[in-house]
Design an enzyme around this catalytic site. Structure first.
Site, mmCIF file in Angstrom:
data_model
loop_
_atom_site.group_PDB
_atom_site.id
_atom_site.type_symbol
_atom_site.label_atom_id
_atom_site.label_comp_id
_atom_site.label_asym_id
_atom_site.label_seq_id
_atom_site.Cartn_x
_atom_site.Cartn_y
_atom_site.Cartn_z
ATOM 1 C CB SER A 256 -0.858 -0.034 1.179
ATOM 2 O OG SER A 256 -1.667 1.342 1.497
ATOM 3 C CB CYS A 257 0.414 4.466 -1.695
ATOM 4 S SG CYS A 257 -1.447 4.836 -1.617
ATOM 5 C CB SER A 258 -1.728 3.761 3.350
ATOM 6 O OG SER A 258 -2.564 4.214 2.577
#
Length: 477
Positions: A256-258
């Site tokens: 995830s980019c998170s």
């Protein structure tokens, strides 16, 4: 015309015809869907959510996704498929998206929601089930139809998801063509043609795909890469902070980019915080091991798929890390001082590798964080682990991000969580800082047009004193 030109021309014609048929069917389905009332629309959204949450479906989608993309962790994908869907459904149920959605009697304004049209959704290989389902729920909440353009590796997962969705739509008698996907083999010609023929574009994925959506000339809801940074100040509960950072870093092997990509720690608690991260399964690489890791992750300067979103033991093997502790680690830490193109660890990695920076004090921590985000990730998210309220206000005022999480696990929180007020999504806008049209978490509100009906209200005309009183008092007329 050369043979290659003739082939290109034939492919373009074929792409136009294939996509044209999908769009025609989508519009036909919308012509039926437009007459659904709010309760019927919400039932459709429930059906989509059940398509992935039905016992066995989330598991099979996760299995196929890991098998065919080679990215992420099966157990976490199962969890993500269910958790993100259930959270999104919670946000959508009860929200008004059909007909009159708001009346402001004082201003004489009535708001009426209408569809935006056929949605082209380009979705990534990192989340080939959760992301398209999430977008579909939001799009259909606004009575739109949606057509997916999956990544080549994620196409089999997406097709299975479509099968599950159609089974549920058939159960409630809704048009199946509200949700479709490009046929395999998916290629750039088909994806670009889809973008051109649909009414609005949403892209989550690679920089090239995002750029294609943003430059298509179509209204777009494209979002950029992340590069999340978390700050740990001297007042933080270090073990809790370490636990949250670990949860974020290792979830689904950092697809995830998170996920946290860097942590900036105040010098006063640096050694203790490193110790806390080690207790959570972190392995601190030596300078020699850092060099080996960099070579494995960026051979010839390009990010290698062999170490992207892979298990830590796979990364350790690829890098040739010999220490037994490295082979048993949950994630790796590399101490870093540089920021920018020459320092790849300072950027988004999509790997269970955390860049660690030592800051002299909180001022220095903010400066380092700004520099990292200005290199990559500006607009997306950052976090702060603290017990100092004044630090929360400062970082909020100074950091150019759309999401700032306080004492939370980034990967679980910035895309919405059950313990914060952000709506659930897998697509997070970074605002103008990131070159995006939206700064919010993508939601159903981005998939409705609103007609504002204005009625006459009692006239109120301000006086000069109302408008310039304070100005005249200070500067004169």
């Amino acid at each position: 015309m050369t043979a290659n030109q003739q082939t290109d021309s034939t492919e373009a014609v074929n792409a136009r015809e294939i996509v044209g048929e999908l769009v025609r069917k989508a519009r036909k389905a919308m012509n039926i869907f437009i007459h659904y009332d709010q309760s019927q629309v919400d039932e459709v959204v429930q059906a989509l959510a059940w398509a992935i949450c039905k016992p066995g479906n989330a598991e099979e989608l996760a299995r196929v996704a890991v098998r065919d993309t080679g990215l992420g962790k099966y157990e976490d994908k199962v969890n993500k498929n269910r958790r993100k869907t259930m959270g999104t459904l919670r946000d959508l149920l009860g929200a008004k998206s059909v007909g009159v959605i708001h009346v402001d009697e004082e201003k004489g304004i009535t708001e009426i929601a209408k569809p935006v049209g056929v949605v082209a959704a380009v979705v990534p290989s990192t989340n080939p089930a959760a992301t398209p389902l999430n977008k579909a729920m939001m799009a259909l909440k606004g009575r739109n139809a949606i057509i997916f353009s999956p990544s080549p590796k994620g196409a089999t997962t997406c097709q299975l998801l479509i099968q599950y969705i159609h089974e549920e739509l058939a159960k409630i008698g809704a048009p199946l063509d509200l949700v479709q996907s490009l046929p395999a083999p998916v290629n750039k010609e088909l994806s670009n043609e889809l973008i051109q023929q649909c009414d609005i574009v949403t892209v989550t994925g690679s920089a090239n795909n995002v750029r294609a959506g943003q430059t298509s000339g179509k209204p777009n809801l494209c979002v950029s890469a992340g590069n999340v940074v978390s700050v740990v100040d001297a007042t933080a509960n270090l073990q809790e902070a370490a636990h949250r950072i670990c949860l974020s870093k290792i979830y689904d092997y950092a697809t995830s980019c998170s996920s946290d990509n860097a942590v900036v720690i105040e010098e006063a608690v640096y050694d203790e915080m490193i110790g806390a991260l080690k207790k959570e399964g972190g392995y601190l690489c030596s300078a020699e091991e850092k060099a080996l890791l960099e070579q494995a992750m960026w051979p010839d300067g390009k990010r290698s798929g062999k170490t992207t979103a892979k298990a830590p033991e796979v990364i350790a093997e690829a890098a040739g890390l010999q220490n037994p502790a490295a082979k048993e680690a949950s994630f790796f830490m590399v101490e870093e001082t540089g920021i920018g193109p020459g320092y790849p660890f300072s950027r988004e990695k999509l790997a269970v590798v955390l860049a660690v920076y030592k800051a002299k004090d909180f001022d220095d921590a903010l400066d380092i964080t700004k520099r990292i985000l200005n290199c990559q990730g500006r607009g997306h998210s950052c976090g702060l682990h603290t017990t100092d309220e004044s630090h929360i206000e400062r970082i909020g005022l100074e950091m150019d991000v759309c999401r700032l999480l306080i004492n939370q696990a980034q990967c679980y929180g910035n895309g919405g969580n059950f313990n914060n007020g952000l709506n659930f999504t897998l697509s997070m806008g970074g605002g103008t800082w990131a070159g995006n049209n939206i700064g919010e978490n993508l939601s159903y509100k981005h998939f409705i047009n609103i007609t504002k009906v204005s009625r006459v209200i009692p006239e109120v005309i301000p006086t000069e004193e109302d408008l310039w009183g304070s100005y005249f008092a200070k500067y004169g007329r």
